[in-house]
Design an enzyme around this catalytic site. Sequence first.
Site, short mmCIF file in Angstrom:
data_model
loop_
_atom_site.label_atom_id
_atom_site.label_comp_id
_atom_site.label_asym_id
_atom_site.label_seq_id
_atom_site.Cartn_x
_atom_site.Cartn_y
_atom_site.Cartn_z
N ASP A 169 -3.84 -34.79 2.32
CA ASP A 169 -3.51 -36.48 2.40
C ASP A 169 -5.01 -37.07 2.80
O ASP A 169 -6.07 -36.47 2.45
CB ASP A 169 -2.53 -36.58 3.84
CG ASP A 169 -1.83 -38.17 3.34
OD1 ASP A 169 -2.32 -39.00 3.55
OD2 ASP A 169 -0.76 -37.92 2.84
N HIS A 210 -1.84 -42.38 7.14
CA HIS A 210 -0.76 -41.56 6.29
C HIS A 210 -0.67 -40.17 6.84
O HIS A 210 0.62 -39.62 6.99
CB HIS A 210 -1.45 -41.97 4.82
CG HIS A 210 -0.21 -41.82 3.99
ND1 HIS A 210 -0.03 -40.62 3.04
CD2 HIS A 210 0.81 -42.41 3.79
CE1 HIS A 210 1.02 -40.94 2.29
NE2 HIS A 210 1.59 -41.99 2.67
N SER A 386 6.82 -40.76 1.35
CA SER A 386 6.15 -40.39 2.01
C SER A 386 6.44 -39.46 3.10
O SER A 386 6.06 -38.47 3.59
CB SER A 386 4.84 -41.07 2.30
OG SER A 386 4.00 -41.50 1.29
#
Length: 641
Positions: A169, A210, A386
């Site tokens: 990520d 994230h 996600s």
Amino acid sequence: MLGFCRAGTALALILLNALVLIAAADEELIFSDHFLVQLHEGTTEDAHQLALEHGFGSARKLPFGEGLFHFYPREIPKTRRKRSLQQHRRLAKDHRVKSVFPQEGFGRQKRGYREISNIDVNMSDPLFTKQWYLINTGQADGTPGLDLNVAEAWNMGFTGKGVTIAIMDDGIDYLHPDLAFNYNAEASFDFSSNDPYPYPRYTDDWFNSHGTRCAGEVSAVSNNNICGVGVAYNSKVAGIRMLDQPFMTDIIEASSISHMPQVIDIYSASWGPTDDGKTVDGPRELTLQAMADGVNKGRGGKGSIYVWASGDGGSYDDCNCDGYASSMWTISINSAINDGRTALYDESCSSTLASTFSNGRKRNPEAGVATTDLYGNCTLRHSGTSAAAPEAAGVFALALEANPNLTWRDLQHLTVLTSKRNKLHDEVHQWRRNGVGLEFNHLFGYGVLDAGGMVKLAREWKTVPERFHCVAGSVQEIHKIQSGSKLVLSVTTDVCQGKDNFVRYLEHVQAVITVNASRRGDLNINMTSPMGTKSILLSRRPRDDDAKVGFDKWPFMTTHTWGEDPRGAWLLEVGFQGEAPQSGVLKEWTLMLHGTQSAPYIDQVVRDYQSKLAMSKKEELEEELDEAVERSLKSLLSKSN
């Protein structure tokens, strides 16, 4: 094509058919200052010196192929529209260099980066009671019992100990007090900055939160009064920073996917091609090779586990147009919300294997996924597919602790057999049974992951039989497609009967298709197996206006025929949906079948059936999914006798 595989092997055949190099014809190419360089001979130090001589920052040896190095720039490169021909030529003429491959830049998008609400979180309070996806008691207007059933796995003593999950990520805040204890520094790397410290780059909007949020879902420490609890709270988490840059390259993706495959067990990816409903894209050649090496050589030959978020394009997109989510080598995970419905951003496709959870559809401030956030903070705002993929990675870590000998295919079989319908439902896509009784849904795959059920079955699991690949047949003639009627084609196969690669029990099925249309987004493709199971290979994508590229040898994949007997006639239906009349041409349909020659689960089904038969004298058998699994296993058993 780089010659990384031996000709004639099954792997070479798969790579040849799975190779994805499709981009919209009217898009401008982006060129990077990254180069794939193959040397005649030399060490990493020699490559480093050569890179400096030619103006690069340094060179890094690649784990796939021989003599391959990644030459990368001194600083984060800027986007360019023209190739650096001069630099390319200088490198190519150097006597130490065998070949040079400039790296094209392309887009990759984080999935599920969206805010649910602006509520302020009380950082001093543990968030465990708000993690409804772990134990759902009806929090945030949810449906009680609709969760991952992790409590059962935890009570059996499985918490992910000894398993390492890599979050590919935008980096991980490895100093976070809820992550630091479980952080695996040895297995971490920053491929954006080419150093061992994958810490997120600061932005005012916290855009690079994230990866940290995904990491907390998997490995947040338990009982420390900080944030919440990870699904596999005693597992180790590694950070692979590779998304935070102006563009993606094949080298960076391949390097990330193949990083330390003997240390990392599970790779979790919550990103992919743009979810705009008009992109058709997937892994390039190096990344495909890295994935193939991972499933064949990773974890001491048992295979790396690749978990992929299926996508956030909603009803405008189809995850079979995403070559990562639709790969046989990945476990594609969709999401459900806390009352059992599909999220509005969920994509549907026949390659999705199972589902976990994202957020609630109502504007309840506690309906998001509770997890770690940047700079020691916590959040209730994580969402999207996600959030779903790391939850699945955590469940798989529990299964690997229960049985470290599980192969990448064993985990896929366990996912199919133990995922359950529970209370998942959708107004459009209904639950159906395939030819051996397994219940599936076009949105949710085989259902929501059940950690307790998977761990119980994993403990005594025997590795499934060897996998074979059969090119079952091919239609190469040109066929016209017109609005108002459907093109129906048939391939009848004996699935390579009498040959070494005979397939009797299905796992993955690929329909490799070349088709062009006046409007690609109006195409609709369905395929029906000999046992009557219909898979929707491609749904209408109303935002896709392509009239030039179409699909070129695109491997549409379905998991819906899992366990079926593939012998007989397969039907392909191609037509148009939409108001305006369209036309097109289908140039190729090649049917590729992957599976085993002997029935999996034979010993397992005998034990399970006898046990359930004995239990039935005392009480009723479990509910709908348990019955579906039993029927499928009994069917497989009867067909093998």
